[in-house]
Scaffold this motif. Structure first.
Motif, PDB file in Angstrom:
ATOM      1  N   ILE A   8      31.198 -33.108  -1.086  1.00  0.00           N
ATOM      2  CA  ILE A   8      30.450 -32.411  -2.366  1.00  0.00           C
ATOM      3  C   ILE A   8      32.149 -31.642  -3.368  1.00  0.00           C
ATOM      4  CG2 ILE A   8      29.053 -30.704  -3.484  1.00  0.00           C
ATOM      5  CD1 ILE A   8      27.358 -31.784  -1.429  1.00  0.00           C
ATOM      6  N   ARG A   9      32.616 -31.653  -4.586  1.00  0.00           N
ATOM      7  CA  ARG A   9      33.464 -31.175  -5.340  1.00  0.00           C
ATOM      8  C   ARG A   9      32.920 -30.557  -6.204  1.00  0.00           C
ATOM      9  NH1 ARG A   9      37.100 -32.585  -8.473  1.00  0.00           N
ATOM     10  NH2 ARG A   9      36.522 -34.396  -9.150  1.00  0.00           N
ATOM     11  N   LYS A  10      33.001 -29.081  -6.042  1.00  0.00           N
ATOM     12  CA  LYS A  10      33.088 -28.421  -6.929  1.00  0.00           C
ATOM     13  C   LYS A  10      33.253 -28.125  -8.044  1.00  0.00           C
ATOM     14  CE  LYS A  10      30.220 -23.964  -7.352  1.00  0.00           C
ATOM     15  NZ  LYS A  10      29.459 -22.481  -6.911  1.00  0.00           N
ATOM     16  N   VAL A  11      32.848 -28.091  -9.059  1.00  0.00           N
ATOM     17  CA  VAL A  11      34.336 -27.946 -10.670  1.00  0.00           C
ATOM     18  C   VAL A  11      33.603 -27.095 -11.453  1.00  0.00           C
ATOM     19  CG1 VAL A  11      33.947 -30.802 -10.660  1.00  0.00           C
ATOM     20  CG2 VAL A  11      32.159 -29.226 -12.298  1.00  0.00           C
ATOM     21  N   GLU A  12      34.466 -26.036 -11.996  1.00  0.00           N
ATOM     22  CA  GLU A  12      34.878 -25.166 -12.697  1.00  0.00           C
ATOM     23  C   GLU A  12      33.962 -25.636 -14.020  1.00  0.00           C
ATOM     24  OE1 GLU A  12      33.651 -21.940 -11.200  1.00  0.00           O
ATOM     25  OE2 GLU A  12      33.919 -22.837  -9.288  1.00  0.00           O
ATOM     26  N   ASP A  13      33.940 -25.010 -15.374  1.00  0.00           N
ATOM     27  CA  ASP A  13      33.500 -24.734 -16.560  1.00  0.00           C
ATOM     28  C   ASP A  13      33.769 -26.646 -17.236  1.00  0.00           C
ATOM     29  OD1 ASP A  13      34.527 -21.635 -16.813  1.00  0.00           O
ATOM     30  OD2 ASP A  13      36.695 -22.247 -16.721  1.00  0.00           O
ATOM     31  N   GLU A  14      32.945 -26.849 -17.049  1.00  0.00           N
ATOM     32  CA  GLU A  14      33.075 -28.545 -17.252  1.00  0.00           C
ATOM     33  C   GLU A  14      31.201 -28.579 -17.542  1.00  0.00           C
ATOM     34  OE1 GLU A  14      34.430 -30.472 -16.681  1.00  0.00           O
ATOM     35  OE2 GLU A  14      36.522 -30.226 -16.322  1.00  0.00           O
ATOM     36  N   GLY A  15      30.923 -27.191 -18.523  1.00  0.00           N
ATOM     37  CA  GLY A  15      29.916 -27.403 -19.044  1.00  0.00           C
ATOM     38  C   GLY A  15      28.457 -27.462 -17.691  1.00  0.00           C
ATOM     39  N   LYS A  16      27.714 -28.184 -18.175  1.00  0.00           N
ATOM     40  CA  LYS A  16      26.727 -28.357 -17.169  1.00  0.00           C
ATOM     41  C   LYS A  16      26.713 -28.925 -16.052  1.00  0.00           C
ATOM     42  CE  LYS A  16      22.704 -28.527 -21.458  1.00  0.00           C
ATOM     43  NZ  LYS A  16      21.821 -28.273 -21.147  1.00  0.00           N
ATOM     44  N   TYR A  20      31.153 -33.058  -8.270  1.00  0.00           N
ATOM     45  CA  TYR A  20      31.043 -34.532  -8.101  1.00  0.00           C
ATOM     46  C   TYR A  20      30.492 -35.055  -6.466  1.00  0.00           C
ATOM     47  CZ  TYR A  20      33.768 -34.791 -12.526  1.00  0.00           C
ATOM     48  OH  TYR A  20      33.503 -35.573 -13.623  1.00  0.00           O
ATOM     49  N   VAL A  21      30.798 -35.759  -5.868  1.00  0.00           N
ATOM     50  CA  VAL A  21      29.700 -36.260  -5.086  1.00  0.00           C
ATOM     51  C   VAL A  21      29.914 -37.411  -4.440  1.00  0.00           C
ATOM     52  CG1 VAL A  21      27.684 -35.894  -3.100  1.00  0.00           C
ATOM     53  CG2 VAL A  21      27.755 -34.677  -5.009  1.00  0.00           C
ATOM     54  N   THR A  22      30.732 -37.706  -3.325  1.00  0.00           N
ATOM     55  CA  THR A  22      31.426 -39.340  -2.981  1.00  0.00           C
ATOM     56  C   THR A  22      30.294 -39.074  -1.848  1.00  0.00           C
ATOM     57  OG1 THR A  22      33.512 -39.062  -3.727  1.00  0.00           O
ATOM     58  CG2 THR A  22      32.955 -40.211  -1.489  1.00  0.00           C
ATOM     59  N   VAL A  23      29.249 -40.332  -1.607  1.00  0.00           N
ATOM     60  CA  VAL A  23      28.477 -40.703  -0.990  1.00  0.00           C
ATOM     61  C   VAL A  23      28.834 -41.973   0.385  1.00  0.00           C
ATOM     62  CG1 VAL A  23      25.488 -41.103  -0.077  1.00  0.00           C
ATOM     63  CG2 VAL A  23      26.721 -39.749  -2.465  1.00  0.00           C
ATOM     64  N   ALA A  82      23.816 -25.018  -0.077  1.00  0.00           N
ATOM     65  CA  ALA A  82      23.875 -24.425   2.136  1.00  0.00           C
ATOM     66  C   ALA A  82      25.714 -24.438   1.721  1.00  0.00           C
ATOM     67  CB  ALA A  82      23.905 -25.432   2.672  1.00  0.00           C
ATOM     68  N   GLY A  83      25.800 -24.916   0.138  1.00  0.00           N
ATOM     69  CA  GLY A  83      27.391 -24.135   0.105  1.00  0.00           C
ATOM     70  C   GLY A  83      28.463 -25.040   0.841  1.00  0.00           C
ATOM     71  N   HIS A  84      27.887 -26.329   1.278  1.00  0.00           N
ATOM     72  CA  HIS A  84      28.643 -27.418   1.992  1.00  0.00           C
ATOM     73  C   HIS A  84      29.728 -28.055   0.887  1.00  0.00           C
ATOM     74  CE1 HIS A  84      25.678 -27.207   5.167  1.00  0.00           C
ATOM     75  NE2 HIS A  84      26.785 -25.910   5.674  1.00  0.00           N
ATOM     76  N   VAL A  85      30.264 -27.841   0.597  1.00  0.00           N
ATOM     77  CA  VAL A  85      31.170 -27.490  -0.991  1.00  0.00           C
ATOM     78  C   VAL A  85      32.755 -27.594  -1.131  1.00  0.00           C
ATOM     79  CG1 VAL A  85      29.617 -27.428  -2.605  1.00  0.00           C
ATOM     80  CG2 VAL A  85      31.134 -25.634  -1.699  1.00  0.00           C
ATOM     81  N   THR A  87      36.743 -27.182  -3.463  1.00  0.00           N
ATOM     82  CA  THR A  87      37.418 -26.766  -3.948  1.00  0.00           C
ATOM     83  C   THR A  87      38.398 -27.438  -4.642  1.00  0.00           C
ATOM     84  OG1 THR A  87      37.473 -25.036  -3.637  1.00  0.00           O
ATOM     85  CG2 THR A  87      35.759 -24.808  -4.184  1.00  0.00           C
ATOM     86  N   GLY A  88      38.682 -27.412  -5.510  1.00  0.00           N
ATOM     87  CA  GLY A  88      40.127 -28.123  -6.093  1.00  0.00           C
ATOM     88  C   GLY A  88      40.179 -29.647  -6.100  1.00  0.00           C
ATOM     89  N   PRO A  89      40.908 -30.414  -6.654  1.00  0.00           N
ATOM     90  CA  PRO A  89      41.350 -31.236  -7.147  1.00  0.00           C
ATOM     91  C   PRO A  89      41.359 -32.257  -6.315  1.00  0.00           C
ATOM     92  CG  PRO A  89      43.470 -30.520  -7.125  1.00  0.00           C
ATOM     93  CD  PRO A  89      42.371 -29.121  -6.581  1.00  0.00           C
ATOM     94  N   GLU A  90      40.476 -33.533  -6.075  1.00  0.00           N
ATOM     95  CA  GLU A  90      39.526 -34.494  -5.316  1.00  0.00           C
ATOM     96  C   GLU A  90      41.436 -35.478  -4.337  1.00  0.00           C
ATOM     97  OE1 GLU A  90      36.747 -37.897  -4.929  1.00  0.00           O
ATOM     98  OE2 GLU A  90      37.391 -37.416  -6.886  1.00  0.00           O
ATOM     99  N   ASP A  91      41.059 -35.853  -3.477  1.00  0.00           N
ATOM    100  CA  ASP A  91      41.978 -36.324  -2.538  1.00  0.00           C
ATOM    101  C   ASP A  91      42.150 -37.619  -2.296  1.00  0.00           C
ATOM    102  OD1 ASP A  91      40.187 -35.221  -0.775  1.00  0.00           O
ATOM    103  OD2 ASP A  91      40.792 -35.333   0.392  1.00  0.00           O
TER     104      ASP A  91
END
Length: 91
Positions: A8-16, A20-23, A82-85, A87-91
């Motif tokens: 899970i990659r948290k994003v900031e300032d993207e509206g609602k 993004y999640v990779t499963v 649970a906070g398992h996120v 941050t930053g750009p996807e690799d």
């Protein structure tokens, strides 16, 4: 089919949009760009989609049964809450 990894990659300032999640399923199939969105009734997931020529969005990949969609959403939101996120750009 088992969910074997969630990234899970948290994003900031993207509206609602919250993340993004990779499963990964069964350690052999990956779906990128599942979105966590803040809706009127709380968080929900949106499957990866593309815009058609007439402006509509169509899912590229999605669960067929409501039961599996519920299971997928529950697991993703449980990890997010649970906070398992990351941050930053996807690799």
């Amino acid at each position: 089919m088992q969910i074997t990894e969630l990234r899970i990659r948290k994003v900031e300032d993207e509206g609602k949009l919250r993340a993004y999640v990779t499963v990964t399923f069964d350690n052999c199939f990956v779906v990128h760009n599942v979105k966590i969105i803040e809706g009127q009734n709380g968080l929900f997931i949106a499957m990866p989609s593309r815009k058609t020529v007439n402006g509509e969005y169509k899912d590229v990949a999605h669960p067929i049964s409501p039961e599996f969609r519920g299971e997928l959403q529950s697991k993703i939101l449980e990890e997010y809450n649970a906070g398992h996120v990351e941050t930053g750009p996807e690799d």
